[in-house]
Each structure stands twice: as structure tokens, then as C-alpha cells.
Design a protein around this motif. Sequence first.
Motif, PDB file in Angstrom:
ATOM      1  N   THR A 218       0.667  -1.199  -0.151  1.00  0.00           N
ATOM      2  CA  THR A 218      -0.214  -0.152   0.305  1.00  0.00           C
ATOM      3  C   THR A 218       1.065   1.369  -0.371  1.00  0.00           C
ATOM      4  OG1 THR A 218      -1.890  -1.357   1.430  1.00  0.00           O
ATOM      5  CG2 THR A 218      -1.760   1.009   1.103  1.00  0.00           C
ATOM      6  N   ALA A 219       1.509   1.745   0.992  1.00  0.00           N
ATOM      7  CA  ALA A 219       2.656   2.462   0.546  1.00  0.00           C
ATOM      8  C   ALA A 219       3.696   2.774  -0.093  1.00  0.00           C
ATOM      9  CB  ALA A 219       4.028   2.720   1.390  1.00  0.00           C
ATOM     10  N   LEU A 220       4.097   1.754  -0.897  1.00  0.00           N
ATOM     11  CA  LEU A 220       4.621   1.915  -2.620  1.00  0.00           C
ATOM     12  C   LEU A 220       3.374   2.105  -3.237  1.00  0.00           C
ATOM     13  CD1 LEU A 220       7.440  -1.241  -2.308  1.00  0.00           C
ATOM     14  CD2 LEU A 220       7.525   1.255  -2.329  1.00  0.00           C
ATOM     15  N   LEU A 221       2.377   2.183  -3.205  1.00  0.00           N
ATOM     16  CA  LEU A 221       1.187   2.368  -4.136  1.00  0.00           C
ATOM     17  C   LEU A 221       0.867   3.669  -4.362  1.00  0.00           C
ATOM     18  CD1 LEU A 221      -0.322   1.090  -6.629  1.00  0.00           C
ATOM     19  CD2 LEU A 221      -2.323   0.600  -4.919  1.00  0.00           C
TER      20      LEU A 221
ATOM     21  N   LEU B 214       4.809  -2.469 -12.615  1.00  0.00           N
ATOM     22  CA  LEU B 214       4.323  -2.020 -11.042  1.00  0.00           C
ATOM     23  C   LEU B 214       2.605  -1.733 -10.385  1.00  0.00           C
ATOM     24  CD1 LEU B 214       6.744  -1.554  -9.102  1.00  0.00           C
ATOM     25  CD2 LEU B 214       7.314   0.485  -9.682  1.00  0.00           C
ATOM     26  N   ALA B 215       1.950  -1.001 -11.020  1.00  0.00           N
ATOM     27  CA  ALA B 215       1.063  -0.771  -9.819  1.00  0.00           C
ATOM     28  C   ALA B 215       0.298  -1.765  -9.997  1.00  0.00           C
ATOM     29  CB  ALA B 215       0.047  -0.251 -10.903  1.00  0.00           C
ATOM     30  N   GLY B 216       0.720  -3.058 -10.938  1.00  0.00           N
ATOM     31  CA  GLY B 216      -0.060  -4.526 -10.715  1.00  0.00           C
ATOM     32  C   GLY B 216       0.395  -5.387 -10.349  1.00  0.00           C
ATOM     33  N   LEU B 217       1.732  -4.754  -9.480  1.00  0.00           N
ATOM     34  CA  LEU B 217       2.268  -6.370  -8.796  1.00  0.00           C
ATOM     35  C   LEU B 217       2.130  -5.203  -7.733  1.00  0.00           C
ATOM     36  CD1 LEU B 217       5.860  -6.309  -9.983  1.00  0.00           C
ATOM     37  CD2 LEU B 217       3.986  -7.992 -10.653  1.00  0.00           C
ATOM     38  N   LEU B 218       1.989  -4.273  -7.402  1.00  0.00           N
ATOM     39  CA  LEU B 218       1.463  -3.963  -5.947  1.00  0.00           C
ATOM     40  C   LEU B 218       0.321  -4.036  -5.459  1.00  0.00           C
ATOM     41  CD1 LEU B 218       3.135  -0.200  -5.903  1.00  0.00           C
ATOM     42  CD2 LEU B 218       3.602  -2.459  -4.776  1.00  0.00           C
ATOM     43  N   LEU B 219      -0.288  -4.297  -6.463  1.00  0.00           N
ATOM     44  CA  LEU B 219      -2.506  -4.443  -6.348  1.00  0.00           C
ATOM     45  C   LEU B 219      -2.501  -5.847  -5.841  1.00  0.00           C
ATOM     46  CD1 LEU B 219      -4.360  -2.100  -9.599  1.00  0.00           C
ATOM     47  CD2 LEU B 219      -4.339  -1.545  -6.878  1.00  0.00           C
ATOM     48  N   VAL B 220      -1.376  -6.691  -6.255  1.00  0.00           N
ATOM     49  CA  VAL B 220      -1.858  -8.114  -5.866  1.00  0.00           C
ATOM     50  C   VAL B 220      -1.052  -8.188  -4.867  1.00  0.00           C
ATOM     51  CG1 VAL B 220      -0.608 -10.221  -6.997  1.00  0.00           C
ATOM     52  CG2 VAL B 220      -1.900  -8.892  -8.303  1.00  0.00           C
ATOM     53  N   GLY B 221      -0.161  -7.262  -4.494  1.00  0.00           N
ATOM     54  CA  GLY B 221       0.382  -7.482  -3.520  1.00  0.00           C
ATOM     55  C   GLY B 221      -1.077  -7.243  -1.453  1.00  0.00           C
ATOM     56  N   VAL B 222      -1.259  -5.893  -2.401  1.00  0.00           N
ATOM     57  CA  VAL B 222      -2.293  -5.596  -1.423  1.00  0.00           C
ATOM     58  C   VAL B 222      -3.355  -6.447  -0.929  1.00  0.00           C
ATOM     59  CG1 VAL B 222      -4.036  -3.297  -1.472  1.00  0.00           C
ATOM     60  CG2 VAL B 222      -1.345  -2.929  -1.888  1.00  0.00           C
ATOM     61  N   THR B 223      -4.119  -7.107  -1.631  1.00  0.00           N
ATOM     62  CA  THR B 223      -5.237  -7.472  -2.068  1.00  0.00           C
ATOM     63  C   THR B 223      -5.091  -8.651  -1.298  1.00  0.00           C
ATOM     64  OG1 THR B 223      -5.705  -6.629  -4.409  1.00  0.00           O
ATOM     65  CG2 THR B 223      -6.458  -9.068  -3.464  1.00  0.00           C
ATOM     66  N   VAL B 224      -3.471  -9.724  -2.392  1.00  0.00           N
ATOM     67  CA  VAL B 224      -3.243 -10.932  -1.282  1.00  0.00           C
ATOM     68  C   VAL B 224      -2.354 -10.760   0.413  1.00  0.00           C
ATOM     69  CG1 VAL B 224      -1.651 -12.664  -0.827  1.00  0.00           C
ATOM     70  CG2 VAL B 224      -2.659 -12.357  -3.150  1.00  0.00           C
ATOM     71  N   GLY B 225      -1.797 -10.116   0.224  1.00  0.00           N
ATOM     72  CA  GLY B 225      -1.702  -9.730   1.689  1.00  0.00           C
ATOM     73  C   GLY B 225      -2.940  -9.250   3.396  1.00  0.00           C
ATOM     74  N   PHE B 226      -3.476  -8.874   2.495  1.00  0.00           N
ATOM     75  CA  PHE B 226      -5.164  -8.008   3.350  1.00  0.00           C
ATOM     76  C   PHE B 226      -6.098  -9.298   3.329  1.00  0.00           C
ATOM     77  CE2 PHE B 226      -3.217  -3.743   3.162  1.00  0.00           C
ATOM     78  CZ  PHE B 226      -2.670  -3.252   4.043  1.00  0.00           C
ATOM     79  N   LEU B 227      -6.116  -9.428   2.458  1.00  0.00           N
ATOM     80  CA  LEU B 227      -6.818 -10.934   2.406  1.00  0.00           C
ATOM     81  C   LEU B 227      -6.175 -11.758   3.329  1.00  0.00           C
ATOM     82  CD1 LEU B 227      -9.686 -12.340   1.328  1.00  0.00           C
ATOM     83  CD2 LEU B 227      -8.164 -12.583  -0.448  1.00  0.00           C
TER      84      LEU B 227
END
Length: 252
Positions: free
Chosen positions: A33-36, A52-65
Amino acid sequence: MDDLGALASRHPVRNRRRWVIATQGAMVGLVSTALLVLLVLHPVWSNAGGRLAGLLLVGVTVGFLAAAVQATAAVRGGPSESFEIHEHGIAHATKSGRRAWTWQRITRIHRLSHPGRFPRNGWDFRCTVRFDDGSTIQFNGLTVEAHVVAATLLEHRPDALDTGEVIRGWRFWRWVLPFAAAGCVWIVVTIFRMFDDDYVMVEVSPGYYREVPRFHDSELALLAIAALVCIVGLALSLSYLAVGLRAQLRRR
């Protein structure tokens, strides 16, 4: 409460491991989220593009879920959650109390085994048990000797083994989910292309052009949120589609 007879074995749940997984997921989500936010707000980072935005969105989704799922399970179960095998049935003890059922009250047992899939997180095994009163219990590899618990259930109720559809209304969802997944992919790709084409040439004076941002910061934030929602929808659609197709293949 049903009389279950003598206690044969107790199988505690490694609830502390759930908190570890939740913490790891939250850290991945927070960093992503911070990097996004930096990518959206900082003009230099914005030139990095949609990949890069796509990779960060995946990280946000998977991490918080993952953090939400594991933390919810840990809170509901409590530090002393366990499954008890008795002579005449099974009991599930959590911080909210203890529920018990005889073997005869089991109506369905659904077992999934994925050898080698993150055994430390318990994702290599999962079993869901449904009873005649509509209640269910679930346990995975984080339960000590989870395979033994499942084997005991099937030993007493082999007729309850579920080989049918896992998703209700599968005949409807098997047609809807592919279109939903395709729609999410189209939206996400479109948004990422818009991120890549974030600057446009504007004539500020006769014969002089300058690059200016195509979107304001607030618009970029809304696009990022929309992409995040679509990524979650895509993940859920593909997951349910895979589960339904696997159940359908097992039935053949």
C-alpha cells in the motif's frame, strides 16, 4: 448436549501460527500500500508504468486478504481451540464454548488434500464437516493430526463422504464466472494501460508543447481502487471456478 462417551484423543489447533500468518500478510499489504501511494502521488514513480502498479495491487489484495482470514479464525477459535474425538462422536471447543455431535448426526464430509502446498500454514489439507442441524466445522493442517481426525470421521461415517458439487447452483455459476473473470481482466488491463499513458502533450504556447499529467491524483487513486476491486473479483471468480470444476471432474 449429546452423550459422546469416553474421550479417545484431543487435537489442538496451532492458533499461534494463524497470528504469525496474519502478521506476515498484514506486513505485505502495508508495504504494498505504501509503495502504491508513492507510485500514484510521486511523478517520478508514476513513470514506472502499470506493471509495477499491478504487482503492488496483487500484494495489497493477497496480503490483507490472508491477514483478515487468519486473524478472524484466530479470534474465533481462541488460544485453546481443539477437536475432541470421543467414543460416540466429535466435539469442537473454542473460546465461545464447546459443541458436540454424535457420529449419526454427520451428514457430509468434504476432504481436500494438497501435498506439499505450504504445510507450515496448514494449506496442504482441509476438511469440512456438516451436521443434521445445519452447523459445520472446518479444520486444516494447523490442527494437530488433522488427517487422523478426518480418517476417524470417515471410518464412522463413510457414507457421508461428499463427492458432489461444492458450490450451490453450479449449473448457473459455471457459465457466469468465466464472463466475470474475463470482465475483471479487461478492466484491469485497461486501467494499467491508462497508467502507462499517464502523460499527454499540451500546447502551452504557439509551437511549444509540454507533457502534463493526464489524470489528477484523486483520479489515479480511484483508478487504483477500481483495479484492486477487479483483482479481488478475478481471484474469487477463478478460485470458485477451479473448485467447481474439480468437484465436477471427481464426480465423473
